[in-house]
Design an enzyme around this catalytic site. Structure first.
Site, PDB file in Angstrom:
ATOM      1  N   GLU A  57     -89.193  25.399 -86.759  1.00  0.00           N
ATOM      2  CA  GLU A  57     -89.746  24.413 -85.828  1.00  0.00           C
ATOM      3  C   GLU A  57     -89.710  23.009 -86.425  1.00  0.00           C
ATOM      4  OE1 GLU A  57     -91.057  27.241 -86.879  1.00  0.00           O
ATOM      5  OE2 GLU A  57     -92.688  27.963 -85.618  1.00  0.00           O
ATOM      6  N   ALA A 168     -62.135  63.188-102.032  1.00  0.00           N
ATOM      7  CA  ALA A 168     -61.419  64.465-101.981  1.00  0.00           C
ATOM      8  C   ALA A 168     -61.932  65.386-103.091  1.00  0.00           C
ATOM      9  CB  ALA A 168     -59.914  64.226-102.136  1.00  0.00           C
ATOM     10  N   LEU A 277     -78.530  59.945-103.961  1.00  0.00           N
ATOM     11  CA  LEU A 277     -79.555  58.944-103.669  1.00  0.00           C
ATOM     12  C   LEU A 277     -79.845  58.901-102.165  1.00  0.00           C
ATOM     13  CD1 LEU A 277     -81.277  56.828-105.135  1.00  0.00           C
ATOM     14  CD2 LEU A 277     -79.522  55.144-104.578  1.00  0.00           C
TER      15      LEU A 277
END
Ligand code: AOF
Ligand code: ZN
Length: 347
Positions: A57, A168, A277
């Site tokens: 503001e 993979a 995690l």
């Protein structure tokens, strides 16, 4: 009490201004503000400056100068009524002679709240909840979440094959996601305060975890955080280089880590890896948003994006509300929110 078309457009502009400072205002909220003069023309605009600097503001009022008198202020968050690091915005608006204030979201911060009442007491017309939903689910979301819960908002991001694998069987993992997805991740990093990984990810991938490309590159480097209970991160790890600040936390407990980060002023955390995690964070219900980049690739073996999350039966599954699905290059980006986050937001 009516909101004119010009005021509605000003609110959209204020929302866009708030977006431009995301990730650079914490612990303060990313707020946007627009001042319209008495004839409804743009007189000034602004967004929150980095913490300790002026609120949106005040930036907008400065630009508007004398044209604010008799005009309208349009703000994404209720103007504050307190003297913190800066003075009360409600008073600044009153002094500038603003006749009407329109805001999107009420300020839930007990220290700063009360601006609307103060403005009304001074004879200013106040309209609340204009584009409230857009503001609360946009740039203000992490901050609002933090005020309510006392911990940062957590976005868990992963990139996987369509069958949910992040590498993979031989652990090769580079270039699963497309260039477009990788650029999107860098934009995402630029919006947050901190990027969090486990020591396993540091040892496996040696990531740098900086904002390197994407449209917002170089604007801001988030804090890099490693959870390293067993002190496994080597001194030469790239995460410890000078490209950004890093903290190594001696814990594996999500709540403890999030509290420590909150105390450092972090309000939005990007959880980037790895599966173990992520499993711990899901189990602790410490994930508020999930962003998945899914590549049109199948592997059939190799580690899954999410490790054990303590879920043994289907009825215990973490279910998500899907917010958006888009295509990025050849990949699909899915954004969803765990339903427990929703339940909490409604509390
Ligand atoms: C901002 N920017 O545009 C608005 C804020 O510590 P302070 O004095 O800077 O005050 C921060 C509080 O002010 C913040 O928690 C929020 O409640 C209110 N409004 N803050 O940084 C803004 N409008
Ligand atoms: Zn203020």
């Amino acid at each position: 009490m009516e909101v004119t078309e010009a005021e509605q457009a000003a609110m959209h502009r204020a929302l866009a201004l708030a977006e431009t400072v995301r990730g650079r205002t914490s612990p303060n909220p990313a707020v946007g503000a627009v001042i319209l003069d008495t004839s409804g023309h743009l007189a000034g605009e602004g967004a929150t400056r980095p913490a300790g600097g002026p609120h949106a503001e005040v930036v907008a009022l400065e630009e508007a100068g004398a044209s604010a008198r008799g005009g309208t202020a349009v703000v994404t968050l209720e103007p504050c009524a307190h003297t913190g690091r800066t003075g009360p915005c409600a008073d600044a608006l009153i002094e500038a002679g603003v006749a009407k204030v329109i805001y999107a979201v009420e300020d839930p911060n007990p220290e700063a709240a009360g601006g609307a009442a103060r403005l009304r007491d001074a004879g200013v017309e106040v309209i609340a909840d204009v584009e409230g939903h857009a503001a609360a689910s946009g740039a203000l979301r992490p901050w609002l979440h933090s005020v309510r819960t006392g911990r940062p908002y957590v976005t868990w991001k992963f990139a996987a094959t369509l069958d949910g694998r992040v590498a993979a069987a031989d652990l090769t993992s580079q270039w699963i996601s497309s260039a477009a997805s990788r650029a999107d991740v860098h934009n995402l990093r630029a919006l947050v305060d901190a990027i969090l990984v486990g020591s396993g990810t540091v040892l496996a991938d040696d990531p740098q975890l900086t904002v390197r490309d994407g449209d917002r590159a170089t604007q801001h480097q988030p804090l890099r955080v490693v959870l390293d209970r067993r002190h496994r991160v080597p001194d030469e790890a790239r995460i410890l280089d000078a490209a950004a600040e890093t903290v190594v936390l001696d814990t594996a407990a999500p709540q403890f880590a999030l509290k420590a980060l909150y105390d450092r002023g972090v309000r939005h955390v990007l959880l980037e890896g790895g599966p173990t995690l992520a499993g711990a964070f899901i189990e602790a219900r410490c994930v508020d948003e999930v962003i998945a980049y899914l590549a049109p690739m199948l592997l059939g073996s190799g580690p899954a994006a999410l490790g054990d999350a303590g879920i043994g039966t289907l009825t215990d599954a973490a279910t998500l509300e899907i917010e958006s699905v888009i295509r990025l290059g050849d990949d699909i980006k899915v954004v969803g929110r765990p339903r427990w986050a929703e339940a909490r937001a409604g509390e």
